[in-house]
Design a protein around this motif. Sequence first.
Motif, PDB file in Angstrom:
ATOM      1  N   ALA A 124       0.809  -1.171   0.145  1.00  0.00           N
ATOM      2  CA  ALA A 124      -0.143  -0.003  -0.168  1.00  0.00           C
ATOM      3  C   ALA A 124       0.684   1.194  -0.090  1.00  0.00           C
ATOM      4  O   ALA A 124       1.874   1.359   0.647  1.00  0.00           O
ATOM      5  CB  ALA A 124      -0.974   0.185   1.211  1.00  0.00           C
ATOM      6  N   ALA A 125       0.397   2.299  -0.464  1.00  0.00           N
ATOM      7  CA  ALA A 125       1.061   3.675  -0.662  1.00  0.00           C
ATOM      8  C   ALA A 125       0.863   4.104   0.891  1.00  0.00           C
ATOM      9  O   ALA A 125      -0.227   4.008   1.401  1.00  0.00           O
ATOM     10  CB  ALA A 125       0.360   4.648  -1.655  1.00  0.00           C
ATOM     11  N   CYS A 126       1.806   5.016   1.325  1.00  0.00           N
ATOM     12  CA  CYS A 126       1.603   5.315   2.557  1.00  0.00           C
ATOM     13  C   CYS A 126       2.328   6.809   2.806  1.00  0.00           C
ATOM     14  O   CYS A 126       3.521   6.958   2.377  1.00  0.00           O
ATOM     15  CB  CYS A 126       2.055   4.527   3.524  1.00  0.00           C
ATOM     16  SG  CYS A 126       1.898   4.689   5.119  1.00  0.00           S
ATOM     17  N   SER A 127       1.799   7.844   3.591  1.00  0.00           N
ATOM     18  CA  SER A 127       2.555   9.179   3.595  1.00  0.00           C
ATOM     19  C   SER A 127       2.965   8.871   5.269  1.00  0.00           C
ATOM     20  O   SER A 127       2.295   8.655   6.318  1.00  0.00           O
ATOM     21  CB  SER A 127       1.566  10.254   3.824  1.00  0.00           C
ATOM     22  OG  SER A 127       1.238  10.402   2.447  1.00  0.00           O
ATOM     23  N   ALA A 128       4.253   9.434   5.480  1.00  0.00           N
ATOM     24  CA  ALA A 128       4.890   9.643   6.837  1.00  0.00           C
ATOM     25  C   ALA A 128       4.896  11.019   7.046  1.00  0.00           C
ATOM     26  O   ALA A 128       5.441  11.767   6.177  1.00  0.00           O
ATOM     27  CB  ALA A 128       6.325   9.004   6.842  1.00  0.00           C
ATOM     28  N   LEU A 129       4.077  11.460   8.162  1.00  0.00           N
ATOM     29  CA  LEU A 129       4.308  12.917   8.512  1.00  0.00           C
ATOM     30  C   LEU A 129       5.171  12.868   9.681  1.00  0.00           C
ATOM     31  O   LEU A 129       5.109  12.376  10.764  1.00  0.00           O
ATOM     32  CB  LEU A 129       2.705  13.130   8.946  1.00  0.00           C
ATOM     33  CG  LEU A 129       1.743  13.160   8.103  1.00  0.00           C
ATOM     34  CD1 LEU A 129       0.255  13.374   8.574  1.00  0.00           C
ATOM     35  CD2 LEU A 129       1.795  13.591   6.792  1.00  0.00           C
ATOM     36  N   ILE A 130       6.001  14.035   9.793  1.00  0.00           N
ATOM     37  CA  ILE A 130       6.680  14.119  10.725  1.00  0.00           C
ATOM     38  C   ILE A 130       7.123  15.665  11.039  1.00  0.00           C
ATOM     39  O   ILE A 130       7.356  16.659  10.089  1.00  0.00           O
ATOM     40  CB  ILE A 130       8.311  13.660  10.267  1.00  0.00           C
ATOM     41  CG1 ILE A 130       8.136  12.427  10.131  1.00  0.00           C
ATOM     42  CG2 ILE A 130       9.200  13.597  11.596  1.00  0.00           C
ATOM     43  CD1 ILE A 130       9.344  11.700   8.876  1.00  0.00           C
ATOM     44  N   LYS A 131       6.975  16.240  12.258  1.00  0.00           N
ATOM     45  CA  LYS A 131       6.862  17.546  12.780  1.00  0.00           C
ATOM     46  C   LYS A 131       8.387  17.911  12.386  1.00  0.00           C
ATOM     47  O   LYS A 131       9.274  17.305  13.015  1.00  0.00           O
ATOM     48  CB  LYS A 131       6.735  17.827  14.244  1.00  0.00           C
ATOM     49  CG  LYS A 131       5.136  18.191  14.190  1.00  0.00           C
ATOM     50  CD  LYS A 131       4.915  18.463  15.563  1.00  0.00           C
ATOM     51  CE  LYS A 131       5.037  20.118  15.843  1.00  0.00           C
ATOM     52  NZ  LYS A 131       3.693  20.977  16.148  1.00  0.00           N
TER      53      LYS A 131
END
Lengths: 141, 141, 141
Positions: A124-131
């Motif tokens: 699956a495609a996935c986004s990683a969000l990091i501050k």
Amino acid sequence: MKTSARNEFRGTVKAVRQGAVNADVILDLGDGLQIFANITNDAVEDLRLTPGRQAVALIKASFIVLSPDANIRVSARNQLRGTITAVMPGSVNGEVKIQLAGGRILTAIVTNDALQELGLAVGAACSALIKASHILICVDD
Amino acid sequence: MKTSARNEFRGTVKAVRQGAVNADVILDLGDGLQIFANITNDAVEDLRLTPGRQAVALIKASFIVLSPDANIRVSARNQLRGTITAVMPGSVNGEVKIQLAGGRILTAIVTNDALQELGLAVGAACSALIKASHILICVDD
Amino acid sequence: MKTSARNEFRGTVKAVRQGAVNADVILDLGDGLQIFANITNDAVEDLRLTPGRQAVALIKASFIVLSPDANIRVSARNQLRGTITAVMPGSVNGEVKIQLAGGRILTAIVTNDALQELGLAVGAACSALIKASHILICVDD
């Protein structure tokens, strides 16, 4: 030196913008990937971070928020998109590995509940969000 | 290697307890100070963390919560008590330096609002609260 | 939008205060609840965060510190009080669910040691402490 941070991305400092206490640093990883880090001014001076300098971004796996969605309108300055290559559920938390541009592997720890609810599975495609404020920068010398 | 983490505390691994995905590591700094870190099992194996091994705890200044009170009942596994030696307010955030046992200096970034509201000033006693999952461990070799 | 962050609280931007690099954003959730977030100025502009705008605060479960005590004097700008509705211990970490005002459920991950030591059990009152710099803000459009 080796660190417990599961994500170590090497790049070149592209820009540094200093405020009163904190500074924004942009690290160019290549392959179209950039890392935005928010660190103290003291650290900028101590590590002599100026454009062109080689540096490494350290990101602890447990600081990463995942989403199946792309281009989320979110305050997190880092939104890295890739494909899930491994999922390992634990008792409360689970580990997810995501392949980014250039073959880089990103490791994230999220709750098992999130894994199931979001349908995070291999392929699956996935986004990683990091501050930006969750990223550490280090240099070799 | 140098890092942007304003806090680097060297110690000896005292105990390691592994779960399914994460592990608890206790680092003895000496002077009665201990650091509790929550890292991945992969990191424990990669860094060969076993009792007696030398290691360094990295703590980003912006991950630290401050309180003037002592012995707060809180889930954060790290509660380090010391005396404030410097306060530098910025535009939104401010920097606080706290002297711990053995002369170690801890640097924390909190909001200016918190500085004023809690009366955090030079000479005051102060506790630094840090979640075990916010600590990175690194080793030299 | 779906994310792995176990806590998504929708509200209305009440105030934005910009510094040189970072900004403070206050989100009014209703029911007397407010969220204080510390994000970059770039994010404020990118998401067009101004008073009156709808936004969502994302809080990863592992960023939350718990305490049985109320009104703790602490630099963390967010101190949400509620009642524990579920506790699920894992191998190293455990998950706690807390019901806040208006029926909102907050999910936190803390160590099992903390669960036991603080007597965090179903029915007990509990405060969730969250640093403003640990909160992500997102918008729908």
